[in-house]
Scaffold this motif. Structure first.
Motif, PDB file in Angstrom:
ATOM      1  N   GLU A   1      -8.646  34.062  11.363  1.00  0.00           N
ATOM      2  CA  GLU A   1      -7.641  34.260  12.404  1.00  0.00           C
ATOM      3  C   GLU A   1      -6.468  35.050  11.842  1.00  0.00           C
ATOM      4  N   PRO A   2      -5.789  35.805  12.700  1.00  0.00           N
ATOM      5  CA  PRO A   2      -4.615  36.537  12.240  1.00  0.00           C
ATOM      6  C   PRO A   2      -3.511  35.579  11.811  1.00  0.00           C
ATOM      7  N   GLU A   3      -2.741  35.984  10.810  1.00  0.00           N
ATOM      8  CA  GLU A   3      -1.666  35.131  10.323  1.00  0.00           C
ATOM      9  C   GLU A   3      -0.419  35.241  11.163  1.00  0.00           C
ATOM     10  N   GLU A   4      -0.229  36.365  11.841  1.00  0.00           N
ATOM     11  CA  GLU A   4       0.960  36.565  12.662  1.00  0.00           C
ATOM     12  C   GLU A   4       0.545  36.771  14.122  1.00  0.00           C
ATOM     13  N   VAL A   5       1.439  36.411  15.014  1.00  0.00           N
ATOM     14  CA  VAL A   5       1.202  36.622  16.429  1.00  0.00           C
ATOM     15  C   VAL A   5       1.621  38.052  16.761  1.00  0.00           C
ATOM     16  N   GLU A   6       0.766  38.757  17.470  1.00  0.00           N
ATOM     17  CA  GLU A   6       1.095  40.115  17.879  1.00  0.00           C
ATOM     18  C   GLU A   6       1.901  40.077  19.167  1.00  0.00           C
TER      19      GLU A   6
END
Length: 81
Positions: A74-79
């Motif tokens: 999963e991505p570490e930051e929210v886009e």
């Protein structure tokens, strides 16, 4: 079985056009007396299916399955949009 240009062509066709696998990201490399399948796929089940289909299509050809698994997290930051 000797790996010549005809066998290579059949392998490439099988990998790309067999409806069970339809995989263009897998390459094969000639080895002493056989082939080695290399590349990456998203699951162990897919890797096993590809190796099984190739082994069934070329039963006299020694096939080494060196297909790795793509690591997905999963991505570490929210886009933000």
């Amino acid at each position: 079985m000797t790996v010549d240009q005809y066998v290579e062509s059949e392998l490439q066709h099988l990998l790309a056009e067999d409806e069970r696998i339809a995989e263009q990201g897998i390459r094969f490399v000639r080895t002493e007396g056989g082939i080695s399948l290399v590349g990456e796929v998203e699951s162990a089940e897919r890797r096993d299916l590809i190796c099984q289909v190739v082994a069934e299509a070329f039963p006299e050809l020694p096939v080494r399955c060196n297909i790795g698994l793509t690591r997905v997290h999963e991505p570490e930051e929210v886009e933000e949009l």
